[in-house]
Scaffold this motif. Structure first.
Motif, short mmCIF file in Angstrom:
data_model
loop_
_atom_site.label_atom_id
_atom_site.label_comp_id
_atom_site.label_asym_id
_atom_site.label_seq_id
_atom_site.Cartn_x
_atom_site.Cartn_y
_atom_site.Cartn_z
N LEU A 113 -4.50 8.12 -13.67
CA LEU A 113 -4.04 8.40 -12.31
C LEU A 113 -4.79 7.54 -11.32
O LEU A 113 -6.02 7.38 -11.45
CB LEU A 113 -4.33 9.85 -11.97
N CYS A 135 -4.76 6.69 -6.91
CA CYS A 135 -4.12 6.89 -5.62
C CYS A 135 -4.91 6.12 -4.57
O CYS A 135 -6.07 5.77 -4.80
CB CYS A 135 -4.04 8.36 -5.26
N GLY A 136 -4.26 5.83 -3.48
CA GLY A 136 -4.97 5.12 -2.43
C GLY A 136 -4.04 4.59 -1.37
O GLY A 136 -2.82 4.72 -1.45
N TYR A 137 -4.67 4.03 -0.35
CA TYR A 137 -3.92 3.37 0.72
C TYR A 137 -4.74 2.20 1.24
O TYR A 137 -5.94 2.08 0.93
CB TYR A 137 -3.57 4.36 1.85
N PHE A 168 0.85 5.64 1.31
CA PHE A 168 -0.10 5.80 0.22
C PHE A 168 0.65 6.15 -1.05
O PHE A 168 1.77 6.66 -1.01
CB PHE A 168 -1.24 6.77 0.55
N VAL A 186 0.53 7.56 -5.23
CA VAL A 186 -0.12 8.25 -6.34
C VAL A 186 0.60 7.76 -7.59
O VAL A 186 1.81 7.94 -7.72
CB VAL A 186 0.03 9.78 -6.22
N VAL A 223 0.97 7.51 -11.74
CA VAL A 223 0.69 8.15 -13.03
C VAL A 223 1.20 7.20 -14.11
O VAL A 223 2.36 6.79 -14.08
CB VAL A 223 1.43 9.50 -13.15
N ALA A 245 5.17 7.34 -13.37
CA ALA A 245 5.91 7.39 -12.11
C ALA A 245 4.94 7.11 -10.97
O ALA A 245 3.73 7.21 -11.13
CB ALA A 245 6.55 8.77 -11.93
N MET A 279 4.50 7.97 -6.91
CA MET A 279 4.96 8.70 -5.74
C MET A 279 4.45 8.00 -4.49
O MET A 279 3.30 7.57 -4.45
CB MET A 279 4.44 10.14 -5.77
N PHE A 323 4.05 8.21 -0.29
CA PHE A 323 3.99 9.09 0.88
C PHE A 323 3.64 8.25 2.11
O PHE A 323 3.06 7.17 1.99
CB PHE A 323 2.89 10.14 0.70
N VAL A 379 9.95 8.67 -4.99
CA VAL A 379 9.30 8.60 -6.29
C VAL A 379 9.98 7.47 -7.07
O VAL A 379 11.21 7.39 -7.13
CB VAL A 379 9.32 9.96 -7.04
N LEU A 431 -8.13 12.23 -0.84
CA LEU A 431 -8.01 11.05 0.02
C LEU A 431 -8.10 11.55 1.45
O LEU A 431 -7.45 12.55 1.80
CB LEU A 431 -6.64 10.39 -0.16
N PHE A 446 -7.61 10.48 5.55
CA PHE A 446 -6.97 9.52 6.45
C PHE A 446 -7.55 9.78 7.83
O PHE A 446 -6.96 10.49 8.64
CB PHE A 446 -5.45 9.71 6.44
N LEU A 496 -5.36 16.03 -4.74
CA LEU A 496 -4.67 15.76 -6.01
C LEU A 496 -5.27 16.61 -7.10
O LEU A 496 -6.50 16.75 -7.18
CB LEU A 496 -4.87 14.30 -6.40
N VAL A 529 1.02 16.75 -12.21
CA VAL A 529 0.22 16.03 -11.23
C VAL A 529 0.70 16.53 -9.88
O VAL A 529 1.88 16.38 -9.54
CB VAL A 529 0.41 14.51 -11.32
N VAL A 580 0.35 16.78 -5.72
CA VAL A 580 -0.13 16.14 -4.50
C VAL A 580 0.16 17.09 -3.34
O VAL A 580 1.31 17.53 -3.18
CB VAL A 580 0.61 14.80 -4.24
N THR A 630 -0.50 17.30 0.84
CA THR A 630 -1.04 16.62 2.01
C THR A 630 -1.13 17.58 3.19
O THR A 630 -0.35 18.52 3.30
CB THR A 630 -0.16 15.42 2.43
N MET A 653 4.66 16.42 -9.88
CA MET A 653 5.33 15.71 -10.96
C MET A 653 5.02 16.39 -12.28
O MET A 653 3.88 16.80 -12.52
CB MET A 653 4.84 14.26 -11.03
N PHE A 702 5.34 16.17 -16.48
CA PHE A 702 5.49 15.30 -17.65
C PHE A 702 5.33 16.13 -18.92
O PHE A 702 4.71 17.19 -18.91
CB PHE A 702 4.41 14.22 -17.66
N PHE A 725 8.11 11.44 -18.41
CA PHE A 725 8.39 12.09 -17.14
C PHE A 725 9.51 13.12 -17.32
O PHE A 725 10.50 12.85 -17.99
CB PHE A 725 8.82 11.03 -16.12
N VAL A 753 10.38 15.87 -10.86
CA VAL A 753 9.51 15.93 -9.68
C VAL A 753 10.02 17.06 -8.80
O VAL A 753 11.21 17.17 -8.53
CB VAL A 753 9.42 14.57 -8.94
#
Lengths: 324, 324
Positions: free
Chosen positions: A56, A58-60, A67, A69, A71, A89, A91, A93, A103, B45, B47, B56, B69, B71, B73, B91, B93, B100, B103
């Protein structure tokens, strides 16, 4: 795209653009080297009962609109029941509101493409200009894609495939020939390496695939296989011979890459690597002589994933807008 | 469901079943307490430019069919532009092939429901049997849902709402009255707490919402708001008064919960908590006297998320099969 929050492989394939992807991956590697990625450490899940793993990320990007995520799964018994090893997959955002956008059910293709793009960018930056023979080590999906991406970047080069299973090397070379690639299978990894001016390693190996002495002076090696602790493709003696060790991310390559193996075994110092982003953004040559060994150790960047996701989403939005 | 890999809030609402959810959340809390969850630490994460955060989680249950998984926010400036604070997706799996499956674009509802379910289970297990007045602290979505879930579990109880903004407490109590809940707003958090036999705290506060001396002997407190480092709802003196401190996950509650605040400030010992799963699966009473203070500190479990996702996916598959 208004309601099509889910994007499948067919739609992604329809937007595939090698030159655009190469350019955006270059930009993502450089942006990362400039400290513009915000990303926590990668997460991992292991499924010991099924020889499976899940990575996994994630980031921006600072100032970025989205951002991601991501997998990626690898279940290595899947082929026995006719299923692909990899799934996954991505995702997407909003990085300003947190709202879900899309997604991407890419079945791992975005990662495959960005990894192949990064590999070919690293090879172009560090291999000799007169590179004629490129050895691809491995016979899987990443071996195939690295060949395509390197063939586009080195139109005059010839390719040799070396794999632990020579039958698989033959099968891959036949398949690549049908796509017009000048390629042949070698009987062994060693034979492929000995013939090469540049070597691309693409396997999930856990020990060196060939010895340092098999590698001729002046050879460049791009290693993309090792992406988690315990994986290894290169002989640490080869890493020690290198004049340039390029890493896409210093910390990740210490933790998960070839560089880390050589550092932990005392063959090289922890601070002897050069940022691939600095190399790609520099005007100057990092290779100083035609006998230099150069290495690029790639573990993959979330900045690449973000750039890939954004590109495909924007392409799909544009094509959807024009088709209305 | 064959092609409907994406599940939206309407579909989830169509399968809502309070009793089934309560039962599966109970099972998930117990399974977790028995060490059946495989899950790496939560990822976060932040922001900072947009007052936003993203949590997450991922994991699977030993022997389970799926991994998730999740997420979630929270972007706290969103209401200024007419958008909800929370978003997210889950998500799903296969835990045997990594492929997968779905979602769930739940807009945070699966988390809201399982949190409310866990809260009411904890209160039922630890509050006095003669609980007549339940104070809900906070006036947001979780305050509303905790009221509904507790009203179902305590059909004879009366509810009081206390919030930092009394106007919001009045608005929520009016809204809940329209759903037939016996509820009134109190002028302050303190007034609500003083009237209560059980207190449910549901805020994103970063310091104690009320003082220990406001809480009558014999009161139970379920705290669900604190879910990340820096958040706090309870006075550590109150935690120190408690005869029973139930935690849904010892480590998470140390890192992110009320329990951790009290431990770090030296009010209670690190090993004085009791697993909520052990309490829920036990035949015996953990409350020993009618004057005991009891506390449940809930930070949320990935086992709950997995159970929720599986339940809704299976419900949708069943309803899809019967409608054909």
């Amino acid at each position: 795209m208004q309601n099509a929050k889910v994007v499948g492989v067919e739609e992604l394939n329809g937007c595939f653009d090698r030159s655009a992807i190469s350019s955006l991956v270059r930009g993502a590697i450089i942006a990362h080297s400039r400290g513009q990625t915000v990303s926590p450490p990668m997460g991992e899940l292991h499924f010991n009962a099924h020889h499976g793993e899940c990575h996994l990320r994630c980031g921006y990007m600072l100032g970025g609109a989205r951002f991601v995520v991501k997998v990626v799964t690898g279940f290595y018994e899947n082929p026995k029941v006719g299923l692909p090893v990899n799934s996954g997959a991505l995702m997407v955002f909003s990085a300003t509101t947190g709202l879900f956008e899309s997604v991407l059910l890419d079945e791992g293709w975005l990662t495959v493409w960005r990894t192949a793009a990064a590999g070919s960018l690293a090879t172009v930056a560090l291999a000799r200009k007169d590179t004629k023979v490129i050895a691809i080590i491995g016979a899987g999906q990443q071996a195939e894609q690295q060949t395509f991406w390197h063939a586009a970047a080195f139109p005059d080069a010839e390719f040799v495939i070396g794999a632990r299973d020579p039958e698989k090397a033959i099968a891959l070379s036949k398949q690549l020939q049908q796509h017009g690639v000048r390629v042949r299978a070698e009987a062994s990894i060693q034979a492929a390496v000995r013939a090469a001016d540049a070597i691309i390693t693409t396997t999930p190996a856990t020990k060196a695939l060939f010895q340092s002495e098999d590698v001729r002076p002046g050879t460049h090696i791009t290693a993309v296989g090792a992406d988690s602790a315990g994986k290894q493709e290169l002989d640490p003696l080869l890493v020690a011979r290198a004049k340039v060790i390029a890493t896409d991310d210093h910390t990740q390559c210490i933790e998960r890459g070839e560089f880390g193996v050589a550092v932990r075994q005392g063959f090289v110092k922890e601070d002897c690597d050069t940022s691939l982003g600095d190399i790609l953004s520099s005007e100057s040559e990092f290779r100083t002589g035609s006998d230099d060994i150069t290495i690029a150790d790639l573990t993959g960047l979330v900045s690449e994933d973000i750039a890939m996701a954004s590109f495909f989403i924007d392409q799909l939005k544009t094509s959807s807008a024009t088709s209305q």
